[in-house]
Design an enzyme around this catalytic site. Structure first.
Site, short mmCIF file in Angstrom:
data_model
loop_
_atom_site.label_atom_id
_atom_site.label_comp_id
_atom_site.label_asym_id
_atom_site.label_seq_id
_atom_site.Cartn_x
_atom_site.Cartn_y
_atom_site.Cartn_z
N LYS A 152 0.95 -1.04 0.04
CA LYS A 152 -0.04 0.01 -0.25
C LYS A 152 0.92 1.18 0.04
O LYS A 152 2.06 1.44 0.42
CB LYS A 152 -1.02 -0.10 1.26
CG LYS A 152 -0.05 0.13 2.54
CD LYS A 152 -0.98 0.71 3.85
CE LYS A 152 -1.63 2.16 3.81
NZ LYS A 152 -0.61 2.64 4.80
N ASP A 181 -2.68 -5.59 2.32
CA ASP A 181 -3.09 -4.77 3.26
C ASP A 181 -2.93 -5.57 4.84
O ASP A 181 -3.62 -6.62 4.85
CB ASP A 181 -4.71 -4.59 3.05
CG ASP A 181 -5.22 -3.35 4.06
OD1 ASP A 181 -4.79 -3.69 5.17
OD2 ASP A 181 -5.93 -2.67 3.68
N HIS A 182 -1.82 -5.08 5.42
CA HIS A 182 -1.50 -6.01 6.42
C HIS A 182 -2.30 -6.09 7.30
O HIS A 182 -2.44 -6.93 8.19
CB HIS A 182 -0.06 -5.56 6.87
CG HIS A 182 -0.07 -4.35 7.83
ND1 HIS A 182 -0.18 -3.23 7.50
CD2 HIS A 182 -0.04 -4.42 9.32
CE1 HIS A 182 -0.12 -2.36 8.55
NE2 HIS A 182 -0.01 -3.04 9.63
N LYS A 186 -3.88 -9.83 10.00
CA LYS A 186 -3.81 -9.92 11.44
C LYS A 186 -4.85 -10.81 11.99
O LYS A 186 -5.99 -10.91 11.44
CB LYS A 186 -4.23 -8.51 12.14
CG LYS A 186 -3.20 -7.40 11.91
CD LYS A 186 -3.73 -6.20 12.54
CE LYS A 186 -2.84 -4.76 12.29
NZ LYS A 186 -1.47 -4.83 13.21
N GLU A 220 -2.91 5.39 17.52
CA GLU A 220 -1.62 5.13 17.60
C GLU A 220 -0.90 6.10 18.47
O GLU A 220 -1.46 7.20 18.45
CB GLU A 220 -0.80 5.25 16.20
CG GLU A 220 -1.20 4.15 15.37
CD GLU A 220 -0.19 4.35 14.08
OE1 GLU A 220 1.00 3.76 14.02
OE2 GLU A 220 -0.86 4.98 13.05
N ASP A 239 -3.58 7.00 4.52
CA ASP A 239 -2.71 6.13 5.23
C ASP A 239 -3.38 5.13 5.99
O ASP A 239 -2.85 3.84 6.02
CB ASP A 239 -1.94 7.02 6.23
CG ASP A 239 -0.59 6.19 6.76
OD1 ASP A 239 0.12 5.49 6.03
OD2 ASP A 239 -0.39 5.97 8.00
N HIS A 244 -6.72 0.23 5.37
CA HIS A 244 -6.97 -0.71 6.69
C HIS A 244 -8.46 -0.65 7.47
O HIS A 244 -9.02 -1.58 7.49
CB HIS A 244 -5.89 -0.44 7.74
CG HIS A 244 -4.39 -0.48 7.40
ND1 HIS A 244 -3.98 -1.28 6.50
CD2 HIS A 244 -3.30 0.32 7.87
CE1 HIS A 244 -2.70 -0.85 6.12
NE2 HIS A 244 -2.52 0.03 6.89
N LYS A 344 -2.52 9.85 14.92
CA LYS A 344 -1.56 9.49 15.40
C LYS A 344 -1.29 10.41 16.72
O LYS A 344 -2.03 11.30 16.77
CB LYS A 344 -0.18 9.92 14.53
CG LYS A 344 -0.19 9.17 13.00
CD LYS A 344 1.08 8.52 12.87
CE LYS A 344 1.17 7.87 11.71
NZ LYS A 344 1.23 6.54 11.51
C1 BG6 Z 1 0.62 1.31 8.07
C2 BG6 Z 1 0.79 2.88 8.09
O1 BG6 Z 1 0.10 0.90 6.99
O2 BG6 Z 1 0.09 0.92 9.00
C3 BG6 Z 1 1.54 3.53 9.16
O3 BG6 Z 1 1.40 3.57 6.85
C4 BG6 Z 1 0.82 2.85 10.55
O4 BG6 Z 1 1.48 4.71 9.34
C5 BG6 Z 1 0.63 1.41 10.50
O5 BG6 Z 1 1.59 3.44 11.66
C6 BG6 Z 1 -0.05 0.79 11.50
O6 BG6 Z 1 0.12 -0.52 11.51
P1 BG6 Z 1 -0.03 -1.34 12.80
O7 BG6 Z 1 0.03 -2.89 12.47
O8 BG6 Z 1 0.84 -0.90 13.76
O9 BG6 Z 1 -1.83 -1.04 13.51
#
Ligand code: BG6
Length: 506
Positions: A152, A181-182, A186, A220, A239, A244, A344
């Protein structure tokens, strides 16, 4: 589970952070669980001139810092499967070196031409690299399959996503393209499917008749750290929300799929994204909030504001917080508001979805309650992964005082179970050709289509406010106004699943 076929994984952007912090540790973890193909090699690719050995040394440091269980013997054995090839992604001629290297390794290691190309590069290269691979026939599936994983962000807005998609689909089939999309990798996000569709008790209530509203938060505590340059051109909407959070919405709101196959699941999640009611321009002011963290002092320590971060324009309007209210216009969800927010420099790192159920039709204990009058189901994605149901119970003693109590499950109670990192699961799925947890083109485009008017309005309307919020707080106060109902606010989650409240331990 069947072991993946023998193959080679090529990682573009091999000297980058993602490779070192996430991809290689995930592959190492697969190696120690004996899940990698029997014959397997990794080729790291970037512009730098490096020998295999120097590259391995660089990765070794990363493995020692970022992998859960570093074991020097195992790390050394694993590193022998890793090679390095210098290629200038922008210069088509240099791809011949990659082709030669691939063929040489396939021959010497006796691996068929099954190949994954992972693009862990700046997004400006997502079109060029697949193009250059195709020019050298490296997408040709005659002697073995070829797959390409795109990190992404997939596009910058609707138009650029369409263009990127068209450019990819010139030389690659949709079945070869894996848009990562990580969040979908999860474990707790996948568990949304299981929670909903194996338990007879939730699904009958999972609709407009019983659900009052749905709230999804991804907070975050970190700021933009060293990524100010990237983040300036992105912002929270692109982002986190475009990908996500909307993918999580897809799983929370989807209809039951006919089967567990990739298309059956993705057909249902895409319908959700396509059913989100488009915003009219005048709704955007009412239904969306953008914010930006400003300097503050937390526990005596001075914290920089976003505009003071490295790589950030001192007049920046880029949002580090975004909150949206929207509706999904279909039979299941008609009239149920969905609230999503991300930011953030919020008080803690937490991602969760909360299903707020309606009150009972006749609330007998109205004047006695000191708890919430409605039930909540909290699906905690991270940290303290688990599920929490909040319900009212009689406080022992005289009268009928009601208090809200918790029934909770924590993944940590399954002490013998390894919760895989998102990248482990996703890499393994691509190796076995399972695209269920990857975003399909139509879903990515539907998400952009919904957000494009917001991006335009935020950019073009000089009167659209950017609300400042002190770093370390829950975002702009204005975000509370999105939830219009009296006596209702966002949930303020704590690190521990079972606690909430603005003042809890973070
Ligand atoms: C990323 C974003 O895709 O996901 C980051 O670019 C963000 O800005 C991150 O911090 C959050 O991922 P996770 O797995 O820590 O929630």
């Amino acid at each position: 589970m069947n072991r993946a076929e023998n193959q080679i994984l090529v990682i573009f952007g091999a000297s980058g952070d993602l490779t070192k912090r996430k991809l290689i540790p995930a592959l190492y973890s697969l190696e120690i669980q004996d899940l990698l193909p029997e014959k397997f090699a990794i080729i790291g690719v970037s512009r730098k001139d490096l020998s295999d050995n120097l590259f391995r040394e660089e990765l070794k440091d990363g493995l020692n810092s970022f992998s859960g269980k570093p074991d020097q013997n195992k790390i050394n054995g694993f590193l022998q499967k890793i090679y390095y090839q210098s290629v200038d992604a922008q210069n088509a001629a240099t791809f011949i070196d990659l082709k030669n290297r691939l063929e040489a390794l396939q021959f010497s290691l006796d691996i068929p031409a099954n190949t994954i190309y992972y693009l862990s590069t700046p997004p400006s290269l997502y079109g060029i690299i697949p193009d250059n691979l195709a020019r050298h026939g490296l997408n040709d599936q005659t002697g073995g399959w070829k797959r390409v994983i795109i990190e992404k962000p997939f596009g910058y807005d609707l138009q650029s996503a369409i263009e990127l998609n068209n450019s990819l689909q010139r030389d690659w089939l949709e079945s070869q393209i894996y848009r990562i999309d990580h969040y979908l990798g999860k474990e707790t996000v996948q568990n949304v499917l299981v929670t909903r569709f194996t338990n007879g008790i939730f699904e009958p209530l999972w609709n407009r008749n019983y659900v009052h509203h749905v709230e999804i938060t991804s907070a975050e505590s970190l700021g933009v750290e060293k990524r100010g340059g990237y983040y300036e051109g992105s912002g929270a909407l692109r982002d986190m929300i475009q990908n996500h959070l909307l993918q999580v919405v897809g799983l929370i709101a989807m209809e039951p799929p006919a089967s567990l196959n990739s298309d059956a699941i993705r057909n249902e999640t895409v319908k959700v994204l396509q059913s989100i009611r488009p915003y009219a321009t005048e709704d955007i002011m009412r239904s969306t909030i953008r914010g930006q963290y400003v300097a503050s002092t937390i526990k005596g320590e001075k914290i920089k504001g976003y505009r003071e971060e490295e790589g950030v324009n001192p007049d920046s309007k880029t949002e580090t917080f975004a909150a949206l209210k929207f509706y999904i216009d279909n039979w299941r969800w008609g009239g149920v508001p969905f609230y999503i927010r991300t930011g953030k420099k919020l008080p803690t790192r937490v991602t969760e979805a909360v299903i707020h159920f309606k009150r009972t039709p006749h609330y007998l204990f109205a004047n006695k309650s000191n708890g919430e009058a409605h039930n909540q189901l909290v699906i905690r994605i991270q940290p303290d992964e688990g599920i929490l149901l909040k319900f009212g119970m009689k406080t022992p003693g005289a009268g009928f005082d009601v208090q809200t109590v918790n029934m909770d499950f924590h993944y940590s109670d399954l002490s013998l179970t390894h919760i895989p990192e998102a990248y482990e699961r996703l890499l393994l799925d691509c190796m076995t050709g399972d695209s269920t947890l990857y975003a399909r083109a139509d879903a990515v485009l539907a998400a952009w289509k919904f957000l494009d008017p917001v991006l335009q309005e935020w950019k073009n309307n000089p009167c659209f406010p950017v609300h400042g919020y002190p770093a370390g707080t829950w975002g702009p106060e204005k975000a509370d106004d999105l939830i219009e109902e009296v006596n209702m606010t966002w949930r303020y989650p704590c690190k521990n699943l079972s606690d909430d409240g603005i003042y809890c331990e973070l």
